[in-house]
Motif scaffolding. Structure first.
Motif, PDB file in Angstrom:
ATOM      1  N   VAL A  82       0.789  -1.269   0.002  1.00 50.33           N
ATOM      2  CA  VAL A  82      -0.046   0.018  -0.136  1.00 50.33           C
ATOM      3  C   VAL A  82       0.858   1.228  -0.153  1.00 50.33           C
ATOM      4  N   ARG A  83       1.908   1.181   0.741  1.00 47.17           N
ATOM      5  CA  ARG A  83       2.912   2.370   0.845  1.00 47.17           C
ATOM      6  C   ARG A  83       3.489   2.683  -0.403  1.00 47.17           C
ATOM      7  N   THR A 100       2.434   1.872  -3.328  1.00 48.29           N
ATOM      8  CA  THR A 100       1.208   2.229  -4.301  1.00 48.29           C
ATOM      9  C   THR A 100       0.968   3.753  -3.974  1.00 48.29           C
ATOM     10  N   LEU A 101       1.014   4.116  -2.907  1.00 50.18           N
ATOM     11  CA  LEU A 101       0.766   5.455  -2.436  1.00 50.18           C
ATOM     12  C   LEU A 101       1.866   6.385  -3.022  1.00 50.18           C
ATOM     13  N   ASP A 102       3.113   5.875  -2.560  1.00 52.50           N
ATOM     14  CA  ASP A 102       4.279   6.783  -3.314  1.00 52.50           C
ATOM     15  C   ASP A 102       4.370   6.643  -4.892  1.00 52.50           C
ATOM     16  N   PHE A 103       3.807   5.628  -5.459  1.00 55.36           N
ATOM     17  CA  PHE A 103       3.728   5.780  -7.170  1.00 55.36           C
ATOM     18  C   PHE A 103       2.596   6.669  -7.224  1.00 55.36           C
ATOM     19  N   GLN A 140       7.008  -3.567  -8.047  1.00 55.25           N
ATOM     20  CA  GLN A 140       6.037  -4.443  -7.172  1.00 55.25           C
ATOM     21  C   GLN A 140       6.017  -5.818  -7.348  1.00 55.25           C
ATOM     22  N   LEU A 141       6.487  -6.397  -8.818  1.00 55.59           N
ATOM     23  CA  LEU A 141       6.696  -7.867  -9.056  1.00 55.59           C
ATOM     24  C   LEU A 141       7.653  -8.395  -8.435  1.00 55.59           C
ATOM     25  N   ALA A 142       8.692  -7.571  -8.020  1.00 55.51           N
ATOM     26  CA  ALA A 142      10.043  -8.079  -7.480  1.00 55.51           C
ATOM     27  C   ALA A 142       9.457  -8.047  -5.924  1.00 55.51           C
ATOM     28  N   ALA A 143       8.790  -7.052  -5.385  1.00 60.80           N
ATOM     29  CA  ALA A 143       8.512  -7.113  -3.896  1.00 60.80           C
ATOM     30  C   ALA A 143       7.336  -7.920  -3.916  1.00 60.80           C
TER      31      ALA A 143
END
Length: 145
Positions: free
Chosen positions: A68-69, A71-74, A98-101
């Motif tokens: 979520v963080r 995504t918000l940063d993005f 995100q894929l790597a995460a």
């Protein structure tokens, strides 16, 4: 006049009865001992499962928070993009990170689940072996009498 016959129970019969009661008591003691060991092993497995569940929940919440963080940063970075090309680059970078995460998070959660399964299987095997050993000992004691 009430005369009751004076029957005496033979000593050999009393000995046989006493031996049977002793054997029943020993078999019961063996059963109770095995049951206690099974309960202890079950409690250990339940505690392991509980700890594993808490660990999985903690890691899941951490992963969700991280996602979520990110995504918000993005989204924040996207609002500051000055061109479509910059926005597309931000989108590509976000998708890659995100894929790597998510892959790392899945590997971590998979490792936790695998560890929990191994611990549970090990405890179950120990409990089964202990019960089998107790049963063999009880049978050997019974046969020796």
């Amino acid at each position: 006049m009430n005369i009751t016959p004076n029957f005496e129970i033979p000593g050999a019969m009393r000995e046989v009865a006493q031996k049977g009661i002793d054997q029943a008591r020993q078999a019961f003691d063996g059963f109770i001992s095995a049951a206690r060991q099974t309960v202890a092993a079950t409690q250990g497995a339940a505690q392991t499962a509980d700890a594993s569940t808490r660990d999985m929940a903690t890691h899941s919440f951490q992963a969700a928070e991280q996602n979520v963080r990110a995504t918000l940063d993005f989204a924040q970075n996207l609002t500051q993009a000055k061109s479509l090309q910059e926005a597309m680059q931000l989108q590509a970078d976000f998708a890659r990170s995100q894929l790597a995460a998510v892959q790392a998070q899945a590997a971590e959660l998979g490792g936790i689940a695998e560890s929990a399964m191994k611990q549970g299987a090990g405890q179950a095997a120990k409990a089964a072996q202990s019960g089998a050993d107790q049963s063999r000992m009880s049978k050997a004691d019974e046969a020796g009498r």
